[in-house]
Design a protein around this motif. Sequence first.
Motif, short mmCIF file in Angstrom:
data_model
loop_
_atom_site.label_atom_id
_atom_site.label_comp_id
_atom_site.label_asym_id
_atom_site.label_seq_id
_atom_site.Cartn_x
_atom_site.Cartn_y
_atom_site.Cartn_z
N VAL A 92 24.31 41.86 25.34
CA VAL A 92 25.28 42.95 24.69
C VAL A 92 26.30 43.32 25.78
CG1 VAL A 92 25.75 44.98 23.06
CG2 VAL A 92 23.87 43.40 22.67
N LEU A 93 25.96 43.74 26.92
CA LEU A 93 26.83 44.47 27.87
C LEU A 93 27.92 43.23 28.38
CD1 LEU A 93 27.55 46.67 29.52
CD2 LEU A 93 25.52 46.10 31.01
N PHE A 94 27.23 42.18 28.52
CA PHE A 94 27.92 40.80 29.14
C PHE A 94 29.08 40.40 27.98
CE2 PHE A 94 29.06 36.26 29.41
CZ PHE A 94 29.31 36.28 30.69
N PHE A 95 28.73 40.52 27.03
CA PHE A 95 29.73 39.84 25.83
C PHE A 95 30.82 41.25 25.50
CE2 PHE A 95 26.51 36.72 24.90
CZ PHE A 95 27.23 35.73 25.06
N GLY A 96 30.48 42.33 25.75
CA GLY A 96 31.15 43.62 25.57
C GLY A 96 32.23 43.54 26.81
N VAL A 97 31.56 43.30 28.06
CA VAL A 97 32.76 43.39 29.20
C VAL A 97 33.53 42.04 29.05
CG1 VAL A 97 32.67 42.62 31.64
CG2 VAL A 97 31.28 44.46 30.69
N SER A 98 33.14 40.96 28.55
CA SER A 98 33.96 39.83 28.33
C SER A 98 35.20 40.00 27.21
CB SER A 98 33.42 38.74 27.63
OG SER A 98 32.26 38.35 28.77
N ALA A 99 34.74 40.96 25.98
CA ALA A 99 35.66 41.08 25.32
C ALA A 99 36.90 42.26 25.69
CB ALA A 99 35.10 41.86 23.95
N LEU A 100 36.52 42.96 26.46
CA LEU A 100 37.01 44.13 27.44
C LEU A 100 38.03 43.38 28.36
CD1 LEU A 100 37.95 46.89 27.88
CD2 LEU A 100 36.24 47.09 29.78
N GLY A 101 37.65 42.29 28.94
CA GLY A 101 38.31 41.52 29.88
C GLY A 101 39.39 40.88 29.43
N LEU A 102 38.97 40.04 28.21
CA LEU A 102 40.27 39.47 27.44
C LEU A 102 41.23 40.37 26.60
CD1 LEU A 102 41.23 36.89 26.07
CD2 LEU A 102 39.80 37.21 24.21
N PHE A 103 41.01 41.43 26.40
CA PHE A 103 41.93 42.55 25.81
C PHE A 103 42.82 42.96 27.01
CE2 PHE A 103 42.90 47.10 25.02
CZ PHE A 103 43.66 46.89 24.16
N THR A 104 42.12 43.47 28.27
CA THR A 104 43.08 44.03 29.05
C THR A 104 44.01 43.00 29.72
OG1 THR A 104 41.28 43.56 30.42
CG2 THR A 104 41.47 45.66 29.85
N THR A 105 43.37 41.50 29.64
CA THR A 105 44.45 40.56 30.35
C THR A 105 45.28 40.23 29.47
OG1 THR A 105 42.46 39.42 31.52
CG2 THR A 105 44.44 38.23 30.74
N THR A 106 45.14 40.10 28.04
CA THR A 106 46.28 39.86 26.86
C THR A 106 47.22 40.86 26.90
OG1 THR A 106 44.53 38.72 25.75
CG2 THR A 106 46.38 39.25 24.34
N VAL A 107 46.78 42.13 26.99
CA VAL A 107 47.96 43.20 26.88
C VAL A 107 48.60 43.65 27.92
CG1 VAL A 107 47.13 43.55 24.55
CG2 VAL A 107 46.12 45.04 26.31
N MET A 108 47.72 43.57 29.31
CA MET A 108 48.24 44.27 30.59
C MET A 108 48.19 43.56 31.72
SD MET A 108 45.77 47.56 30.31
CE MET A 108 46.54 48.65 31.76
N SER A 109 48.09 42.14 31.55
CA SER A 109 48.39 41.07 32.63
C SER A 109 47.13 40.75 33.32
CB SER A 109 49.33 41.48 33.54
OG SER A 109 49.00 42.17 34.58
N LEU A 110 46.83 39.42 33.75
CA LEU A 110 45.73 39.25 34.50
C LEU A 110 45.59 40.02 35.75
CD1 LEU A 110 46.37 35.69 36.27
CD2 LEU A 110 48.37 37.31 35.70
N ASP A 111 46.48 40.17 36.75
CA ASP A 111 46.43 41.12 37.84
C ASP A 111 45.95 42.46 37.41
OD1 ASP A 111 47.74 39.06 39.48
OD2 ASP A 111 49.60 39.52 38.61
N THR A 112 45.99 43.06 36.55
CA THR A 112 45.60 44.27 36.16
C THR A 112 44.04 44.31 35.90
OG1 THR A 112 47.34 45.10 35.02
CG2 THR A 112 45.67 46.20 34.51
N THR A 113 43.68 43.01 35.25
CA THR A 113 42.25 42.79 34.77
C THR A 113 41.66 42.61 36.19
OG1 THR A 113 42.60 41.90 32.77
CG2 THR A 113 40.57 41.34 33.81
N ALA A 114 42.12 41.93 37.07
CA ALA A 114 41.37 41.41 38.48
C ALA A 114 41.22 42.79 39.11
CB ALA A 114 42.32 40.44 39.22
#
Length: 403
Positions: A92-114
């Motif tokens: 659950v934690l892994f998929f939650g982190v994945s969803a958060l990563g997709l969200f931050t990448t989509t709206v804040m850019s890939l560099d921000t996620t990294a």
Amino acid sequence: MAQTKSYIAARLSAFPNWPLWFYVALAAAVAVASRQVPVLGTDSVASIISRTSHILVFLVAVTIVADLCSAAGLFDAVGRYLARHSGGRIAVLFFGVSALGLFTTTVMSLDTTAVLLTPVVIRMAKNIRVSPLPFAMAAIWLANAGSLILPVSNLTNLLAMHRLQATPLEYLSVMWLPGLIAALVPVALLAIGYRKTLLRPYDPPLKGAPRDPILVRICGAVILAMLPAIVAGIPVEGIAVIALTVLFVVFAVRDRSALGWHLLPWRLIVLTVSLFIAMAGLSKVGAESLVASALGSSDDLVGLLRTAGVSALVANVFNNLPAYLLLETALPAEASDQLFGVLIGVNAGPGILMHGSLATLLWWDRCKKEGVDVTWRYFLAFGLVCVPLTLVSSVFALWFVLR
């Protein structure tokens, strides 16, 4: 003399431990580029600088913003929150982190996620005593492969949208499905590869208080304020500079010890500038015509697969941002469908070699600082499996949307 040698050794060891062949190839490319500067002409050089300077400004600003947020304890606070609210199940934690990563990448850019998400997931995993590697790998793959959905997700998307003269909605109507699939494929492969780890339970950590709660809240507010500004279409480099200015003033008042020249990411600055100079020179010694021949002119399914594959290869060798500039100039103005294939290649494709994208370099730097050693061999092995599957799946989705 001994002190001088020690200083030089320390500076050299500060560079990432990349293979020697890459340094040799990069040095040769820069040498060729420098010889071709007179051929480029003043107008060409000015055009290259105007198109890429904002990338460097954003890169430097967002990296320092991440460092200051880390110093405030924001990453630790977010990591504890995620770990406490996943029911003690790693999956659950892994998929939650994945969803958060997709969200931050989509709206804040890939560099921000990294930069921002990677320390969160690493510290979170360490706190619950599980391997941080699957979480860290999910962060970088969702940063790269998940950066296709919106124009703001990746600076290459912004460059492409400008060339296509498309609106954000028009871009989204084409790339939402390829981008979503590009994000799901690496998450699925990581879940399969780490299934034994993900099926284990864990003890949620106790609630802890940061050293300076006010500073943490301010850092969080600054990050959240970046979201609507980016969605509104404000230049990302301006947003990053404003965020940095605000945090600099706040830290000057509340924690001046965190400020200093050590925040400047000089390694990334040197590498980025070298890559752009090298690509500018290579485009004038036959590389552009060679790439144009490799891309072809077909925009059917086979042609799009070829375009994405060639783009991924160029991105892995030369880094995705300068690679995009070369690939874009190699395409005729009317090749809009192929340009979307190029985006799939340069965004979702540079996952084989670590210097394939600036986001990966930022991520690797964050992993080192957090004590996580991701070897080239491991990154290469996963990329050789994941990249082809991601590219093929995304191109099929693109072809389906364009039909």
